[in-house]
Design a protein around this motif. Structure first.
Motif, PDB file in Angstrom:
ATOM      1  N   ASN A   1       0.850  -1.121   0.131  1.00 36.44           N
ATOM      2  CA  ASN A   1      -0.053  -0.173  -0.004  1.00 36.44           C
ATOM      3  C   ASN A   1       0.656   1.183   0.039  1.00 36.44           C
ATOM      4  OD1 ASN A   1      -2.640  -1.105  -0.148  1.00 36.44           O
ATOM      5  ND2 ASN A   1      -3.007  -0.344   1.698  1.00 36.44           N
ATOM      6  N   MET A   2       0.398   2.279  -0.683  1.00 38.74           N
ATOM      7  CA  MET A   2       1.134   3.484  -0.696  1.00 38.74           C
ATOM      8  C   MET A   2       0.411   4.591  -0.178  1.00 38.74           C
ATOM      9  SD  MET A   2       2.264   5.866  -4.156  1.00 38.74           S
ATOM     10  CE  MET A   2       2.995   4.660  -5.146  1.00 38.74           C
ATOM     11  N   ASP A   3       0.944   5.199   1.048  1.00 43.11           N
ATOM     12  CA  ASP A   3       0.310   6.238   1.784  1.00 43.11           C
ATOM     13  C   ASP A   3       0.237   7.584   0.816  1.00 43.11           C
ATOM     14  OD1 ASP A   3      -1.190   6.625   4.066  1.00 43.11           O
ATOM     15  OD2 ASP A   3       0.332   7.276   4.968  1.00 43.11           O
ATOM     16  N   LEU A   4      -0.963   8.396   0.982  1.00 41.31           N
ATOM     17  CA  LEU A   4      -0.701   9.799   0.137  1.00 41.31           C
ATOM     18  C   LEU A   4       0.265  10.519   0.386  1.00 41.31           C
ATOM     19  CD1 LEU A   4      -4.617  10.200   0.592  1.00 41.31           C
ATOM     20  CD2 LEU A   4      -3.467   9.656  -1.418  1.00 41.31           C
ATOM     21  N   ASN A   5       0.597  10.466   1.547  1.00 41.54           N
ATOM     22  CA  ASN A   5       1.887  11.437   1.745  1.00 41.54           C
ATOM     23  C   ASN A   5       3.143  11.068   1.273  1.00 41.54           C
ATOM     24  OD1 ASN A   5       2.493   9.386   3.520  1.00 41.54           O
ATOM     25  ND2 ASN A   5       2.556  10.193   5.546  1.00 41.54           N
ATOM     26  N   GLU A   6       3.171   9.615   0.975  1.00 43.94           N
ATOM     27  CA  GLU A   6       4.535   9.031   0.254  1.00 43.94           C
ATOM     28  C   GLU A   6       4.563   9.738  -1.208  1.00 43.94           C
ATOM     29  OE1 GLU A   6       5.262   4.739   0.586  1.00 43.94           O
ATOM     30  OE2 GLU A   6       3.544   4.614   2.060  1.00 43.94           O
ATOM     31  N   ILE A   7       3.270   9.990  -1.647  1.00 40.38           N
ATOM     32  CA  ILE A   7       3.263  10.440  -3.221  1.00 40.38           C
ATOM     33  C   ILE A   7       4.181  11.756  -3.315  1.00 40.38           C
ATOM     34  CG2 ILE A   7       1.965  11.554  -5.192  1.00 40.38           C
ATOM     35  CD1 ILE A   7      -0.358   9.262  -4.207  1.00 40.38           C
ATOM     36  N   SER A   8       3.762  12.633  -2.360  1.00 38.19           N
ATOM     37  CA  SER A   8       4.533  14.089  -2.215  1.00 38.19           C
ATOM     38  C   SER A   8       5.913  13.933  -1.993  1.00 38.19           C
ATOM     39  CB  SER A   8       3.848  14.918  -1.247  1.00 38.19           C
ATOM     40  OG  SER A   8       4.420  16.268  -1.018  1.00 38.19           O
ATOM     41  N   MET A   9       6.276  13.224  -0.843  1.00 38.61           N
ATOM     42  CA  MET A   9       7.559  12.800  -0.430  1.00 38.61           C
ATOM     43  C   MET A   9       8.440  12.389  -1.434  1.00 38.61           C
ATOM     44  SD  MET A   9       9.649  13.225   2.024  1.00 38.61           S
ATOM     45  CE  MET A   9       8.340  13.284   3.233  1.00 38.61           C
ATOM     46  N   ASN A  10       7.879  11.272  -2.291  1.00 40.61           N
ATOM     47  CA  ASN A  10       8.898  10.638  -3.241  1.00 40.61           C
ATOM     48  C   ASN A  10       8.901  11.407  -4.763  1.00 40.61           C
ATOM     49  OD1 ASN A  10       9.780   7.705  -2.016  1.00 40.61           O
ATOM     50  ND2 ASN A  10       7.681   8.366  -1.205  1.00 40.61           N
TER      51      ASN A  10
END
Length: 475
Positions: A280-289
């Protein structure tokens, strides 16, 4: 489990939002057969005990009583919101979470941002706070708006600024629908560029979508249906190709199908937040990565299959083709070709019966044909959600931080300058309190700086990739 709140602003924002909530309910209905209020539902819906009236307490476990969307609906005209309240989704929205006016913003960013922004500021903040209070762990605000009109661009970006002030720790994802060159709003270049400055400064991630691309995708679907190429795999009143279940199903509007495409983007983007998955990919990981530099937060999205939630069966043997499609021009939601531009980073959000090995194999297969910046050659982020879209075995959403977004911004700048050089229509804006000509010069300067940042990155493309030599440990 975290929660997210959707803020839909203006006519376009509310129409897209309406389709999102409708399709989300259908998706959960396909998974949640027992009618239990679970963590998946709690991410975007409250469960309220309405036996004592609409102000009943939240129910955190057990049977679904009355679902209410975690949403705030804002429009300075009543028409679209009234349609929603008279349609099949009327019970999903809390009447206390609506803000409407009667006169509209007259396709003027300054009216939406300066006049209505000041007039409704306290009301908007109060409703945002109440929505946030009902969340255990508020992670993200999703703003849906258009760039070309007055309310979506002006008031939409005003709300974005408010969110940064009031909830600085909560992520701000903005879905922005950009006008086409043949837009019927003459002042849309002004509105879009003025709004762009706010997006540059206050958003965490922006998902730009062009009306022209949506129109071409829907036309492509219709052509395939009419030519019989899909055989009986697409139903005539599928969720993508018809307005069935929308706020006003008859007569069918040409943008209903286009709005469904955007709604499907949001469904896939939030699938990991709503359902379980092996990766699973957290929404905050999208911005971070995906956002290495604060202003370069525009993510180009592509969906495959294009007929997600349209009852089309995609055979498993086409899994590799699905990955190839995600990088083709035809599947992008803006007029762009990412394969011939430079990647800063890329995320693949896969749903359904797909293994990690499938992901890795396809990334290795596609890597040689894609240009990544030299300092982030392995800039891939992947997510696997086990719950597929309704009627499918699998689907893919690709989010690319790619310089291919630059031509969209250059075209917007050119259209702005054609009007601005003649000072055409400027007086409509300058007569608004707080609006000065410097607002225009600052906005076009902000856009020019953004384009230049992409130019500097593009200048590094094409150089030979040299692997640094290793120290010899033996002679």
């Amino acid at each position: 489990m975290t929660q997210s709140v959707v803020v839909q602003v203006g006519q376009c924002g509310n129409q897209v939002g309406c389709r999102f909530w409708d399709l989300a309910l259908r998706e959960h209905a396909a998974v949640n057969k027992k009618g239990i209020y679970d963590e998946a539902l709690s991410s975007f819906f409250r469960n309220i005990d309405t036996r004592g009236g609409d102000n009943g307490p939240d129910i955190y476990k057990g049977k679904i009583c009355s679902l209410k969307a975690r949403a705030l609906l804002i429009d300075m005209e009543e028409g679209v919101v009234n349609e929603i309240l008279q349609g099949p989704l009327r019970d999903v929205f809390d009447s206390k979470q609506l803000i409407t006016d009667v006169s509209g913003s007259g396709n003027n960013w300054a009216v939406g941002h300066k006049i209505y922004g000041c007039q409704y500021r306290e009301n908007i903040v109060e409703k945002l706070r109440k929505t946030a209070e009902h969340c255990d762990c508020l992670q993200c605000f999703f703003i849906i708006h258009s760039m070309g009109g007055g309310t979506g661009s002006g008031l939409g970006t005003f709300v974005l600024n408010l969110l940064e002030e009031e909830f600085p720790e909560v992520y701000r994802f903005v879905t922005s629908v950009y006008p086409s060159g043949e837009d019927d709003v003459i002042t849309s270049p002004y509105n879009s560029v003025l709004a762009m400055k706010e997006l540059n400064e206050h958003a965490d991630c922006v998902l730009p979508i062009e009306n022209e691309s949506l129109f071409e995708i829907v036309n492509k679907i219709h052509q395939m249906i009419n030519s019989g190429k899909l055989g009986s795999t697409v139903k005539q009143n599928s969720l993508v190709t018809s307005s069935a279940g929308s706020a006003k199903p008859v007569p069918e509007k040409p943008f209903d199908a286009m709005n469904n495409i955007v709604a499907n983007l949001l469904l896939n983007l939030t699938s990991s937040a709503r359902f379980e998955g092996s990766l699973n990919m957290d929404l905050n990981e999208i911005s971070m990565n995906l956002v290495p530099f604060p202003r370069l937060h525009y993510l180009v999205s592509s969906l495959t299959p294009l007929y997600t939630l349209a009852d089309v069966n995609v055979p498993s043997r086409r899994l590799d083709q699905m990955f190839s499609d995600a990088f083709s021009r035809d599947h992008q939601l803006i007029q762009a070709d990412p394969k011939h531009s430079l990647y800063l980073a890329c995320a693949l959000l896969v749903r359904g019966n797909v293994q990690v090995s499938d992901l890795r194999r396809n990334i290795e297969r596609l890597k040689p044909s894609l240009h990544f910046v030299s300092w982030n050659q392995e800039g891939w982020k992947t997510g696997l959600c086990s719950v597929p879209p309704v009627g499918h075995s699998h689907s893919l959403l690709a989010l690319a931080n790619n310089t291919c977004v630059k031509p969209t911004f250059i075209e917007l700048k050119d259209r702005f300058m054609k009007l601005y050089k003649k000072k055409a229509h400027l007086h409509h804006y300058l007569q608004i309190d707080g609006m000065e000509q410097s607002c225009f010069s600052e906005a076009i300067s902000s856009l020019s700086d953004l384009i230049e940042e992409y130019n500097e990155l593009d200048a590094t493309k094409g150089g030979p990739r040299i692997d640094p030599s290793r120290l010899k440990i033996a002679v």
